[in-house]
Scaffold this active site. Structure first.
Site, PDB file in Angstrom:
ATOM      1  N   CYS A 111       0.793  -1.120   0.129  1.00  0.00           N
ATOM      2  CA  CYS A 111      -0.131  -0.194   0.015  1.00  0.00           C
ATOM      3  C   CYS A 111       0.790   1.415   0.025  1.00  0.00           C
ATOM      4  O   CYS A 111       0.268   2.278  -0.290  1.00  0.00           O
ATOM      5  CB  CYS A 111      -0.927   0.184   1.126  1.00  0.00           C
ATOM      6  SG  CYS A 111      -1.890  -1.282   1.367  1.00  0.00           S
ATOM      7  N   HIS A 251      -3.122   7.227   2.822  1.00  0.00           N
ATOM      8  CA  HIS A 251      -3.852   5.926   2.156  1.00  0.00           C
ATOM      9  C   HIS A 251      -4.838   5.598   2.990  1.00  0.00           C
ATOM     10  O   HIS A 251      -5.348   5.858   4.283  1.00  0.00           O
ATOM     11  CB  HIS A 251      -2.674   4.843   2.793  1.00  0.00           C
ATOM     12  CG  HIS A 251      -3.069   3.532   2.260  1.00  0.00           C
ATOM     13  ND1 HIS A 251      -3.571   3.160   1.063  1.00  0.00           N
ATOM     14  CD2 HIS A 251      -3.066   2.311   3.166  1.00  0.00           C
ATOM     15  CE1 HIS A 251      -3.941   1.864   1.027  1.00  0.00           C
ATOM     16  NE2 HIS A 251      -3.614   1.234   2.514  1.00  0.00           N
ATOM     17  N   ASN A 281     -10.154  -0.256   0.320  1.00  0.00           N
ATOM     18  CA  ASN A 281      -8.658  -0.119   0.239  1.00  0.00           C
ATOM     19  C   ASN A 281      -7.998  -0.624  -0.970  1.00  0.00           C
ATOM     20  O   ASN A 281      -8.451  -1.888  -1.553  1.00  0.00           O
ATOM     21  CB  ASN A 281      -8.134  -0.670   1.459  1.00  0.00           C
ATOM     22  CG  ASN A 281      -6.696  -0.831   1.555  1.00  0.00           C
ATOM     23  OD1 ASN A 281      -6.029  -0.297   0.498  1.00  0.00           O
ATOM     24  ND2 ASN A 281      -6.264  -1.215   2.733  1.00  0.00           N
TER      25      ASN A 281
HETATM   26  O1  UT7 Z   1      -3.364  -1.218   3.824  1.00  0.00           O
HETATM   27  C1  UT7 Z   1      -3.227  -1.911   4.861  1.00  0.00           C
HETATM   28  C2  UT7 Z   1      -4.135  -2.814   5.046  1.00  0.00           C
HETATM   29  N1  UT7 Z   1      -4.727  -3.359   6.308  1.00  0.00           N
HETATM   30  C3  UT7 Z   1      -5.375  -2.611   7.195  1.00  0.00           C
HETATM   31  O2  UT7 Z   1      -5.305  -1.330   7.010  1.00  0.00           O
HETATM   32  C4  UT7 Z   1      -6.124  -3.155   8.331  1.00  0.00           C
HETATM   33  C5  UT7 Z   1      -6.091  -2.557   9.568  1.00  0.00           C
HETATM   34  N2  UT7 Z   1      -6.953  -3.238  10.413  1.00  0.00           N
HETATM   35  C6  UT7 Z   1      -8.198  -2.667  10.476  1.00  0.00           C
HETATM   36  O3  UT7 Z   1      -8.629  -2.005   9.599  1.00  0.00           O
HETATM   37  C7  UT7 Z   1      -9.026  -3.440  11.441  1.00  0.00           C
HETATM   38  O4  UT7 Z   1      -8.241  -4.190  12.285  1.00  0.00           O
HETATM   39  C8  UT7 Z   1     -10.409  -4.126  10.796  1.00  0.00           C
HETATM   40  C9  UT7 Z   1     -11.267  -3.382  10.095  1.00  0.00           C
HETATM   41  C10 UT7 Z   1      -9.775  -5.436   9.990  1.00  0.00           C
HETATM   42  C11 UT7 Z   1     -11.113  -4.892  12.146  1.00  0.00           C
HETATM   43  O5  UT7 Z   1     -11.445  -3.970  12.712  1.00  0.00           O
HETATM   44  P1  UT7 Z   1     -11.459  -4.016  14.501  1.00  0.00           P
HETATM   45  O6  UT7 Z   1     -12.051  -3.295  15.110  1.00  0.00           O
HETATM   46  O7  UT7 Z   1      -9.962  -4.075  14.665  1.00  0.00           O
HETATM   47  O8  UT7 Z   1     -12.000  -5.456  14.805  1.00  0.00           O
HETATM   48  P2  UT7 Z   1     -11.263  -6.753  15.605  1.00  0.00           P
HETATM   49  O9  UT7 Z   1     -10.605  -7.305  14.510  1.00  0.00           O
HETATM   50  O10 UT7 Z   1     -10.882  -6.365  16.963  1.00  0.00           O
HETATM   51  O11 UT7 Z   1     -12.866  -7.445  15.776  1.00  0.00           O
HETATM   52  C12 UT7 Z   1     -13.791  -6.898  16.656  1.00  0.00           C
HETATM   53  C13 UT7 Z   1     -15.002  -7.830  16.737  1.00  0.00           C
HETATM   54  C14 UT7 Z   1     -14.765  -9.405  16.718  1.00  0.00           C
HETATM   55  O12 UT7 Z   1     -15.800  -9.825  17.168  1.00  0.00           O
HETATM   56  P3  UT7 Z   1     -15.753 -10.289  18.877  1.00  0.00           P
HETATM   57  O13 UT7 Z   1     -14.393 -11.100  19.216  1.00  0.00           O
HETATM   58  O14 UT7 Z   1     -15.556  -9.177  19.767  1.00  0.00           O
HETATM   59  O15 UT7 Z   1     -17.077 -10.958  19.335  1.00  0.00           O
HETATM   60  C15 UT7 Z   1     -14.643  -9.864  15.419  1.00  0.00           C
HETATM   61  O16 UT7 Z   1     -14.736 -11.373  15.086  1.00  0.00           O
HETATM   62  O17 UT7 Z   1     -15.640  -7.647  15.287  1.00  0.00           O
HETATM   63  C16 UT7 Z   1     -15.650  -9.089  14.691  1.00  0.00           C
HETATM   64  N3  UT7 Z   1     -15.679  -8.963  13.177  1.00  0.00           N
HETATM   65  C17 UT7 Z   1     -16.428  -8.743  12.212  1.00  0.00           C
HETATM   66  N4  UT7 Z   1     -17.867  -8.623  12.670  1.00  0.00           N
HETATM   67  C18 UT7 Z   1     -18.812  -8.244  11.314  1.00  0.00           C
HETATM   68  C19 UT7 Z   1     -14.413  -8.750  12.619  1.00  0.00           C
HETATM   69  N5  UT7 Z   1     -14.809  -8.516  11.114  1.00  0.00           N
HETATM   70  C20 UT7 Z   1     -15.821  -8.378  10.999  1.00  0.00           C
HETATM   71  C21 UT7 Z   1     -16.614  -8.275  10.152  1.00  0.00           C
HETATM   72  N6  UT7 Z   1     -18.050  -8.276  10.348  1.00  0.00           N
HETATM   73  N7  UT7 Z   1     -16.311  -8.053   8.663  1.00  0.00           N
END
Ligand code: UT7
Length: 362
Positions: A111, A251, A281
């Site tokens: 990225c 980005h 993204n």
């Molecule tokens: O260019 C570089 C590319 N990568 C990035 O920029 C990624 C950077 N990271 C992020 O943007 C975030 O970490 C994500 C958007 C990927 C995830 O968001 P988060 O706020 O960090 O969520 P998390 O992974 O901590 O998950 C929180 C909850 C979990 O459930 P529980 O354990 O609290 O019950 C996940 O299982 O949200 C759940 N979850 C979802 N729920 C619905 C994770 N992904 C999803 C989803 N839909 N797509």
């Protein structure tokens, strides 16, 4: 020293849209979660290859600069999803454009790739090595997305953006830059089976090794720090105050990462360009697409002081303090378009579902 300013800009977004509601039929997710956690509403799925997206963005940038493809000395394509490893995407773009006087090189910093391309090409212009470069960021990321993995399926999209940088005596261009990498955490965002490291038999047993895998929260934490620190660094190196900055073009990975970066810089949110809702993204393509849209919506004024900042797989990061030139209007346009498609997103993804599994719930 010669200055290197941006004289042309363009984007190419394939027309087929995958909405958050579409994703609800593919994985256990919902529009509210995606919108509030990422800022994304929809993304594009390409029916053509990366080089074709890159070529059209490039043609639009050349038209905006009012130059011919034969005027270009270097075609630099930032991508981590080239059509093929051999030859480079840049060689395919060079040929499709008819840039017969240009060298061609791919730069893969995920990225951060477009900023690596912009900084290196501008450095070459400033040093007098070349006069004119076409710098492209282009991705067909959804080829490597496993739509059964909700941690990545909701984030990524396809697209391309391009700029022309040219030597000039006019003030402006690259004022300061920063590039960095921490390969010790490469495995928090990777596609381990996408190259030569994986045993072929293992890959046959487990196609998912080819898909992008990510530890989202870990990447998130590091992204905020890397982008914020890198952006602050180039502002200081350029001798600017934060108040001098007219626009931050970050980005577009997650609106919460963008907000946190702006807060770290203590920058007024009105000075931050955000278009992630429409495209998700698109990795190396987000910044040139965002810059093009910032110009189209007149958010870039003559002489504007812009900070670009990115991070991505590697982990890599980069930032640039950039003074825009006096011209913010395109000199020309092209009416070329991508070949038509019927726009049925699930049909377009059928090959992906057949490979990785998943598909619309019936
Ligand atoms: O260019 C570089 C590319 N990568 C990035 O920029 C990624 C950077 N990271 C992020 O943007 C975030 O970490 C994500 C958007 C990927 C995830 O968001 P988060 O706020 O960090 O969520 P998390 O992974 O901590 O998950 C929180 C909850 C979990 O459930 P529980 O354990 O609290 O019950 C996940 O299982 O949200 C759940 N979850 C979802 N729920 C619905 C994770 N992904 C999803 C989803 N839909 N797509």
């Amino acid at each position: 020293m010669t200055n290197s300013i941006i004289t042309g800009w363009g984007k190419c977004l394939p027309p087929t849209v995958l909405t958050n509601h579409d994703l609800e039929s593919l994985v256990d997710t919902n529009d509210d979660w995606i919108t509030s956690r990422t800022g994304i509403k929809e993304r594009r799925i390409s029916h053509v290859g990366t080089a074709e997206l890159a070529t059209l963005a490039g043609k639009r940038a050349l038209a905006a600069a009012g130059i011919e493809a034969t005027d270009v000395d270097l075609v630099s394509v930032a991508t981590c999803t080239p059509d093929m490893l051999i030859p480079s995407a840049a060689s395919l773009v060079q040929d499709a454009l008819g840039a017969t006087n240009a060298g061609a090189i791919d730069q893969n910093a995920a990225c951060s790739g477009f900023l690596y391309g912009l900084i290196t090409a501008s450095g070459m212009v400033q040093a007098g090595v070349i006069d004119t470069a076409l710098v492209v960021g282009a991705e067909r990321l959804t080829y490597f997305i496993d739509f059964t993995d909700r941690g990545t399926a909701v984030l990524f999209g396809d697209g391309a953006g391009a700029v022309v940088v040219q030597a000039t005596d006019e003030p402006g261009g690259l004022k300061a830059s920063d590039m960095g990498s921490d390969g010790s955490v490469a495995n928090i965002l990777w596609a381990p089976g996408s190259g030569t490291a994986t045993n072929r038999m293992e890959l046959q047993r487990n196609h998912h090794l080819q898909a992008i895998a990510m530890n989202g929260p870990e990447v998130f934490k590091r992204a905020v720090k890397a982008m914020g620190d890198s952006a602050a660094d180039v502002v200081a190196k350029a001798g600017w105050d934060l108040d001098d900055v007219d626009l931050l073009i970050p980005h577009q990975a997650n609106v919460r990462i963008i907000d946190a970066t702006a807060r770290r810089l203590q920058l007024d949110p009105a000075k931050v360009f955000v278009n992630i809702a429409s495209y998700g993204n698109t990795s190396a393509a987000t910044i040139p697409i965002a810059l093009t849209e910032a110009l189209e919506s007149r958010r870039v004024t003559p002489g504007a002081k812009i900070v670009f900042a990115a991070f991505g797989a590697g982990l890599s990061w980069a930032a640039a303090a950039w003074e825009f030139g006096s011209r913010v209007e395109p000199l020309g346009t092209t009416d070329e378009e991508l070949p038509p498609t019927d726009g049925n997103v699930m049909t377009l993804l059928a090959d992906n579902f057949a490979y990785y599994g998943g598909g619309p719930a019936t």
